[in-house]
Design an enzyme around this catalytic site. Structure first.
Site, PDB file in Angstrom:
ATOM      1  N   THR A 110      61.072  36.968 -11.007  1.00  0.00           N
ATOM      2  CA  THR A 110      62.308  36.176 -11.071  1.00  0.00           C
ATOM      3  C   THR A 110      63.506  37.117 -10.891  1.00  0.00           C
ATOM      4  O   THR A 110      63.458  38.286 -11.250  1.00  0.00           O
ATOM      5  CB  THR A 110      62.444  35.426 -12.405  1.00  0.00           C
ATOM      6  OG1 THR A 110      62.645  36.359 -13.480  1.00  0.00           O
ATOM      7  CG2 THR A 110      61.203  34.592 -12.687  1.00  0.00           C
ATOM      8  N   SER A 116      66.582  45.447 -22.590  1.00  0.00           N
ATOM      9  CA  SER A 116      67.736  46.333 -22.514  1.00  0.00           C
ATOM     10  C   SER A 116      67.849  47.161 -23.786  1.00  0.00           C
ATOM     11  O   SER A 116      67.369  46.744 -24.849  1.00  0.00           O
ATOM     12  CB  SER A 116      69.013  45.504 -22.326  1.00  0.00           C
ATOM     13  OG  SER A 116      70.175  46.302 -22.444  1.00  0.00           O
ATOM     14  N   TYR A 118      74.501  38.303 -24.794  1.00  0.00           N
ATOM     15  CA  TYR A 118      73.562  39.089 -23.977  1.00  0.00           C
ATOM     16  C   TYR A 118      72.683  39.956 -24.877  1.00  0.00           C
ATOM     17  O   TYR A 118      71.459  39.970 -24.737  1.00  0.00           O
ATOM     18  CB  TYR A 118      74.331  39.955 -22.977  1.00  0.00           C
ATOM     19  CG  TYR A 118      73.441  40.769 -22.065  1.00  0.00           C
ATOM     20  CD1 TYR A 118      72.852  40.192 -20.942  1.00  0.00           C
ATOM     21  CD2 TYR A 118      73.199  42.120 -22.314  1.00  0.00           C
ATOM     22  CE1 TYR A 118      72.040  40.932 -20.104  1.00  0.00           C
ATOM     23  CE2 TYR A 118      72.382  42.871 -21.483  1.00  0.00           C
ATOM     24  CZ  TYR A 118      71.802  42.275 -20.376  1.00  0.00           C
ATOM     25  OH  TYR A 118      70.990  43.020 -19.545  1.00  0.00           O
TER      26      TYR A 118
END
Length: 337
Positions: A8, A171, A193
């Site tokens: 993706t 992350s 995020y």
């Protein structure tokens, strides 16, 4: 048999760099670029076929921020393939990131400079909004949409022919302090995020607990600090030109400044080569680059506990049921009209 690989967010940045490296590593794979924007996906496919002519590269239109789109895309994948060997969950958004310039200039000439740039801690805030599904956009795109995709593809991922891997692009910005079980969609905060990336770490651990016996294994990676369209959108272009020499200098003293999408994809490619049974479900696999530009991978234990992981998983299951029931009611209403 040729391995089936679905990626993706494959049309640019780390996703496109990964696809390029995968084809260079194994030209026989059946690669599917799962993207929201088909025009950009076509351009990415053309780039890949130019360097790897004859490769099996297909496109799939999917918006992981829309459950209806995900269900439709999953049905298409089930028509194309008997199994999926690798599902790279790389798509993600950080809408309207804002920089605290006070924190930037204060931290730039302090001991926190490296950590600040590597994680964005104290530096970035984001604005969020609600999707048509009634969910927070960052949460749905980065976490829940991918969770629904996994559930929809369960029959292709849990296969007696051999293990499959689900690999998340997480992350170093994934921080426990930004996440709360009572507000897991992060509707009340400004670090959506960071919260979403911590949520993917939690979800990966839970998936291993519930699906390893069925042959599905989940891992998370950190690409390091990579200069992509998402990164360049944080600050004006002229500002990056000013600080880039500083970042190159800092890279001599830290290994987290991978900077290029090619280097950032190192851990994603490394996992492609591993036996999933040998991987540590509690580790995040970091793409790292030395001051001389040499890339390598290092596993680092994640800052989470398995109880929170399981609780979050159960909340996602409950949310999934709510969203599916809402979709069914909407479809019945539309059919009656």
């Amino acid at each position: 048999m040729a391995k089936v690989v679905v990626v993706t967010g494959a049309n640019s940045g780390i996703g496109l760099a990964l696809c390029e490296r995968l084809l260079s590593d194994d030209a026989q794979i059946r690669l599917c670029l799962a993207c929201r924007n088909l025009e950009r996906a076509e351009a990415a496919r053309a780039v890949l076929l130019a360097s790897h002519p004859g490769s099996d590269v297909s496109l799939l239109n999917v918006d992981v921020g829309c459950v209806k789109s995900i269900v439709k895309a999953a049905e298409e994948l089930k028509r194309r393939y008997r199994r999926v060997d690798y599902l790279y969950l790389n798509a993600g958004i950080m809408p309207n990131p804002r920089v605290s310039f006070k924190a930037l200039f204060t931290g730039l000439f302090s001991r926190r400079a490296i950590s600040m740039f590597a994680t964005g801690e104290g530096l970035l805030t984001q604005e969020d909004r609600v999707t048509k599904d009634g969910l927070q956009e960052v949460f749905e795109t980065n976490v829940f949409g991918h969770f629904i995709l996994i559930k929809e593809l369960e029959s292709l991922l849990c296969n007696v022919e051999g293990p499959s891997q689900v690999i998340w692009t997480s992350s170093s910005n994934a921080r426990r302090s930004a996440f709360s079980l009572t507000d897991y969609q992060h509707s009340q905060g400004q670090e959506s995020y960071s919260s979403s990336k911590y949520a993917t770490d939690l979800l990966s651990v839970a998936l291993n607990k519930h699906f390893n016996k069925q042959g599905l294994y989940s891992s998370v990676i950190c690409p390091g600090l990579v200069m992509t369209n998402l990164t360049y959108g944080i600050l004006p272009s002229f500002f990056w030109s000013i600080i880039m020499p500083i970042m190159l200098l800092i890279r001599i003293f830290t290994n987290t400044f991978t900077l290029t999408p090619y280097n950032g994809a190192e851990a994603l490619l490394w996992l492609f080569r591993q036996k999933p049974e040998s991987l540590n479900p509690l580790a995040k696999y970091h793409s790292l680059t030395s001051g001389f530009g040499n890339s390598y991978v290092e596993p680092i234990k994640m800052d989470l506990d398995e109880d929170t992981s399981e609780n979050f998983y159960q909340k996602l299951l409950a949310l999934e049921q709510q969203v599916r029931e809402r979709m069914t009611r909407t479809e019945r209403k539309d059919h009656c009209q």
